[in-house]
Design a protein around this motif. Structure first.
Motif, mmCIF file in Angstrom:
data_model
loop_
_atom_site.group_PDB
_atom_site.id
_atom_site.type_symbol
_atom_site.label_atom_id
_atom_site.label_comp_id
_atom_site.label_asym_id
_atom_site.label_seq_id
_atom_site.Cartn_x
_atom_site.Cartn_y
_atom_site.Cartn_z
ATOM 1 N N SER A 117 0.837 -1.203 0.000
ATOM 2 C CA SER A 117 0.000 0.000 0.000
ATOM 3 C C SER A 117 0.872 1.254 0.000
ATOM 4 O O SER A 117 2.075 1.191 0.272
ATOM 5 N N LEU A 142 -2.108 -0.816 -3.245
ATOM 6 C CA LEU A 142 -3.493 -0.659 -2.849
ATOM 7 C C LEU A 142 -3.810 0.831 -2.755
ATOM 8 O O LEU A 142 -3.082 1.578 -2.088
ATOM 9 N N PRO A 143 -4.876 1.303 -3.380
ATOM 10 C CA PRO A 143 -5.244 2.722 -3.249
ATOM 11 C C PRO A 143 -5.747 3.023 -1.846
ATOM 12 O O PRO A 143 -6.151 2.121 -1.099
ATOM 13 N N GLN A 145 -8.280 5.522 0.668
ATOM 14 C CA GLN A 145 -9.429 6.409 0.726
ATOM 15 C C GLN A 145 -8.954 7.817 1.099
ATOM 16 O O GLN A 145 -7.793 8.039 1.436
ATOM 17 N N ILE A 150 -7.787 1.902 4.020
ATOM 18 C CA ILE A 150 -7.880 0.953 2.910
ATOM 19 C C ILE A 150 -9.263 0.324 2.929
ATOM 20 O O ILE A 150 -9.720 -0.150 3.976
ATOM 21 N N SER A 151 -9.931 0.306 1.784
ATOM 22 C CA SER A 151 -11.248 -0.328 1.711
ATOM 23 C C SER A 151 -11.099 -1.772 1.233
ATOM 24 O O SER A 151 -10.247 -2.078 0.392
ATOM 25 N N GLU A 153 -13.124 -3.313 -0.629
ATOM 26 C CA GLU A 153 -13.495 -3.351 -2.045
ATOM 27 C C GLU A 153 -12.272 -3.117 -2.926
ATOM 28 O O GLU A 153 -12.089 -3.801 -3.953
ATOM 29 N N ASP A 154 -11.409 -2.169 -2.531
ATOM 30 C CA ASP A 154 -10.193 -1.900 -3.311
ATOM 31 C C ASP A 154 -9.215 -3.065 -3.223
ATOM 32 O O ASP A 154 -8.489 -3.350 -4.181
ATOM 33 N N LYS A 157 -10.284 -5.618 -5.706
ATOM 34 C CA LYS A 157 -9.998 -5.209 -7.087
ATOM 35 C C LYS A 157 -8.514 -5.317 -7.425
ATOM 36 O O LYS A 157 -8.158 -5.565 -8.584
ATOM 37 N N THR A 158 -7.652 -5.119 -6.420
ATOM 38 C CA THR A 158 -6.216 -5.034 -6.680
ATOM 39 C C THR A 158 -5.531 -6.400 -6.681
ATOM 40 O O THR A 158 -4.649 -6.670 -7.505
#
Length: 409
Positions: A117, A142-143, A145, A150-151, A153-154, A157-158
């Motif tokens: 991250s 990891l993106p 918020q 960190i979500s 959902e992300d 996706k990652t």
């Protein structure tokens, strides 16, 4: 014990700095040590200083018992299944490098992915950068918020079926964010990846259960949890460690040595080449005893209370920007901030003149600084010996800092 009673056990806190009572707000960098730890270290050097494992004399046996006894304390502290899963290292940095250089090099190839991250400490970023370069793997981030969290959902996706390693900090040393490690580990495992956790800022402040978290590796340092410097721990699942090669070779870690080949000791000793950090391990064991006497749940609750109070008080200062989640329940006892038009190093310098110790700089997290769009920040970090009065003094110091630079400019 309350914070004032606990504070009495830390000799270093009973002094003046620059003519003012010391207010120590830099425990995220290193914590102070209670008399229980200091006394155990002194006793080792005064009474049974000796090397471990090899000697059969009385001092050697006593030192070995102390060293291996500390390993069992660590095992219980993080709820590992076996002492074979507990490796003593020089600290979190060394532990993470062992995973990257031993497990990573043997198991990654071009086309594989490593996921970390933006909030990672350099110790949990640079080893993976280097591993990606060496193996041809891809490093993914990891993106975050808007509040730095960190979500899940992300995460979904990652992480992909190409992901082989996920390595995330449990508690950010800058944002104070407590990450959803259990959920991240579940998603990593669903995709066939191993989960590595930088626990340097978590082990001192939260109750850690590596089996419940579901992580494959967990690294932390003694000096941030009331223990000595120079000692740390790598937890690894036995089946993974058994298939990993040592990264340091020499005495202590060998079984049989021939002219052209050698074999290694069983776990955990095959990863502990050379004379180990004996006093450090014994001191870490004493620190664990102390933290468990106080209670990790009590420490966590105390820090949430301090963080909430600090955020409320600091929000009263015009021009103060606090980074990370606004909800104190979602963060540990770390408040990273900036004062408008005042460089963080200047903030720390003026506070030091008031006897207040905070950290200033990029906090070994330059990638996160870029994400925050700042070059540096100031950071106040709290621990079990801090009080609301310490925070009041911090706020008073910050007001003086603003006034001083308003007069200068």
């Amino acid at each position: 014990m309350n914070a004032l009673e606990i504070r009495e056990l830390f000799p270093i806190l009973h002094q003046e700095v620059n003519g003012k009572p010391l207010v120590y707000l830099d425990s995220a960098a290193t914590s102070q040590k209670p008399v229980q730890v200091i006394d155990v270290l002194e006793k080792y050097y005064r009474e049974y200083n000796s090397n471990v494992h090899r000697g059969v004399h009385t001092l050697g046996t006593k030192a070995t018992d102390g060293y291996e006894g500390a390993r069992e304390k660590v095992r219980k502290f993080i709820n590992a299944k076996s002492i074979e899963e507990i490796i003593f290292t020089r600290g979190t940095t060394t532990a993470l490098n062992i995973v990257a250089n031993s497990y990573g090099r043997a198991n990654l190839a071009a086309g594989d992915e490593i996921v970390i991250s933006y909030m990672e400490h350099h110790s949990n970023l640079i080893p993976w950068q280097q591993l990606a370069k060496q193996t041809g793997a891809t490093l993914k981030y990891l993106p975050l918020q808007d509040d730095g969290s960190i979500s899940v959902e992300d995460v979904q996706k990652t992480i992909t079926p190409n992901t082989k390693i996920v390595s995330v900090v449990y508690v950010s040393n800058v944002l104070g964010v407590i990450n959803p490690i259990k959920e991240i580990a579940r998603i990593a495992h669903e995709n066939g990846a191993v989960m590595v956790v930088d626990g340097a800022q978590a082990a001192p402040h939260l109750k850690v259960d590596v089996q419940e978290l579901g992580c494959d590796f967990f690294a932390f340092s003694g000096h941030k949890m009331c223990g000595p410097t120079g000692i740390g721990v790598l937890y690894g699942k036995k089946q993974l460690l058994e298939n990993m090669e040592p990264v340091e070779f020499g005495g202590e870690m060998i079984d049989f040595v021939d002219l052209y080949d050698s074999t290694w000791k069983e776990l955990p000793w095959k990863f502990e080449g050379g004379t180990p950090i004996i006093a450090g391990a014994i001191g870490l064991g004493a620190a664990i005893d102390f933290l468990q006497e106080v209670g990790l749940e009590n420490i966590e609750a105390h820090e949430h209370k301090l963080a909430a109070y600090a955020m409320q008080r600091m929000s009263e200062i015009e021009g103060a920007t606090i980074y990370g989640p606004k909800d104190a329940a979602k963060r540990a006892g770390v408040i990273t901030f900036n004062l408008a038009d005042v460089h963080p190093h200047d903030v720390a310098t003026v506070l030091d003149a008031e006897g207040i110790a905070v950290r200033a700089g990029h906090h070994c997290a330059q990638v996160l600084m870029k994400w925050l769009k700042v070059s540096a920040t100031a950071r106040a970090s709290f621990y079990l010996y801090n009080t609301e009065e310490d925070i009041d003094k911090l706020v008073e110091g910050l007001v003086k800092t603003k006034e001083y630079f308003s007069d200068v400019f």
